[in-house]
Enzyme design. Structure first.
Site, PDB file in Angstrom:
ATOM      1  N   TYR A  88      54.450  59.094  38.548  1.00  6.70           N
ATOM      2  CA  TYR A  88      53.369  58.577  37.712  1.00  6.70           C
ATOM      3  C   TYR A  88      53.105  57.113  38.071  1.00  6.70           C
ATOM      4  CZ  TYR A  88      54.290  62.683  34.754  1.00  6.70           C
ATOM      5  OH  TYR A  88      54.468  63.961  34.278  1.00  6.70           O
ATOM      6  N   PHE A 148      57.800  64.956  37.173  1.00  4.28           N
ATOM      7  CA  PHE A 148      57.180  65.389  35.912  1.00  4.28           C
ATOM      8  C   PHE A 148      57.713  64.663  34.680  1.00  4.28           C
ATOM      9  CE2 PHE A 148      56.381  69.109  38.654  1.00  4.28           C
ATOM     10  CZ  PHE A 148      55.005  69.223  38.510  1.00  4.28           C
ATOM     11  N   ASP A 197      53.724  62.996  43.470  1.00  4.24           N
ATOM     12  CA  ASP A 197      53.837  61.536  43.374  1.00  4.24           C
ATOM     13  C   ASP A 197      54.489  61.149  42.050  1.00  4.24           C
ATOM     14  OD1 ASP A 197      52.747  60.590  45.693  1.00  4.24           O
ATOM     15  OD2 ASP A 197      51.127  59.487  44.742  1.00  4.24           O
ATOM     16  N   HIS A 224      49.581  74.980  39.468  1.00  7.29           N
ATOM     17  CA  HIS A 224      50.086  73.702  38.967  1.00  7.29           C
ATOM     18  C   HIS A 224      49.847  73.624  37.451  1.00  7.29           C
ATOM     19  CE1 HIS A 224      50.574  69.348  38.516  1.00  7.29           C
ATOM     20  NE2 HIS A 224      51.235  69.393  39.666  1.00  7.29           N
TER      21      HIS A 224
END
Length: 220
Positions: A67, A78, A65, A187
């Site tokens: 932020y 990211f 998703d 992750h």
């Protein structure tokens, strides 16, 4: 349907834009931007594509998703806009680059510099409501970004795919690993980074592979 996106992607994805699910998705997204606070800014929804044309893609990093905090999302997985504090997952990515490549942690978390070198920073979902993680999931974005991954896998050779975490690895099952390099790890979030992300050296491995194929390495 005419979508404002970088021309090479416009050509590659044209069939996708005309499908009913995409038209429904765009209607939903327009309604959300008209009535809610949504990130990233509308002009940056397709920023990952605009900054990294199809013919230049040599690395793909999959996120989930955007932020959902004010001013953070800039359309690149990211990444955050200049002047925004580096989020924990991105800081862990920078720490791994420091360990792997011997490079200092940068002050800015804006990853446009990667995108301009052929790194496609692709989130599975390209929009999100403010402060509501996952709010635009299962509206059609995932189908669209699956198509993007398929186009890259089928239409190119010797691309490095970095799949961090179970979600990205599941989404990456459609990648042809016979002609691409697929690197999997935990992750980089604070909850998982020390369980199989730190020490995996994805950045030097990606560059070694690109060099072997006669392709330019990425300046991480």
């Amino acid at each position: 349907m005419q979508v404002k996106i970088e021309p090479s992607w416009q050509h590659v994805l044209q069939d996708e834009f005309s499908k009913p699910y995409f038209q429904q998705l765009i209607s939903f997204v327009k309604q959300e931007y008209d009535t809610q606070e949504v990130y990233p800014p509308g002009r940056q929804i397709f920023n990952a594509f605009d900054k990294c044309p199809f013919d230049q893609v040599r690395v793909v990093i999959l996120g989930q998703d955007p932020y959902h905090g004010p001013g953070q999302a800039n359309g690149l997985a990211f990444s955050v806009a200049d002047g925004i504090r580096t989020p924990p997952s991105l800081l862990n990515i920078f720490k791994e680059i420091e360990s792997d490549m011997g490079q200092p942690i940068p002050r800015s978390g804006n990853l446009e510099r990667w995108a301009r070198q052929g790194v496609l920073l692709l989130n599975a979902t390209l929009t999100v409501r403010a402060h509501q993680a996952g709010s635009h999931q299962k509206k059609g974005w995932e189908e669209f970004t699956d198509a993007v991954i398929q186009k890259v896998s089928d239409g190119k050779e010797h691309v490095v795919f970095l799949l961090w975490g179970a979600y990205a690895q599941k989404k990456g099952l459609i990648i042809n690993d016979k002609k691409h390099l697929v690197l999997k790890a935990a992750h980089p979030s604070p909850f998982a980074a020390d369980k199989g992300f730190f020490g995996t050296r994805p950045f030097s491995k990606a560059n070694a592979y690109l060099k072997l194929q006669g392709l330019p390495e990425v300046e991480w």
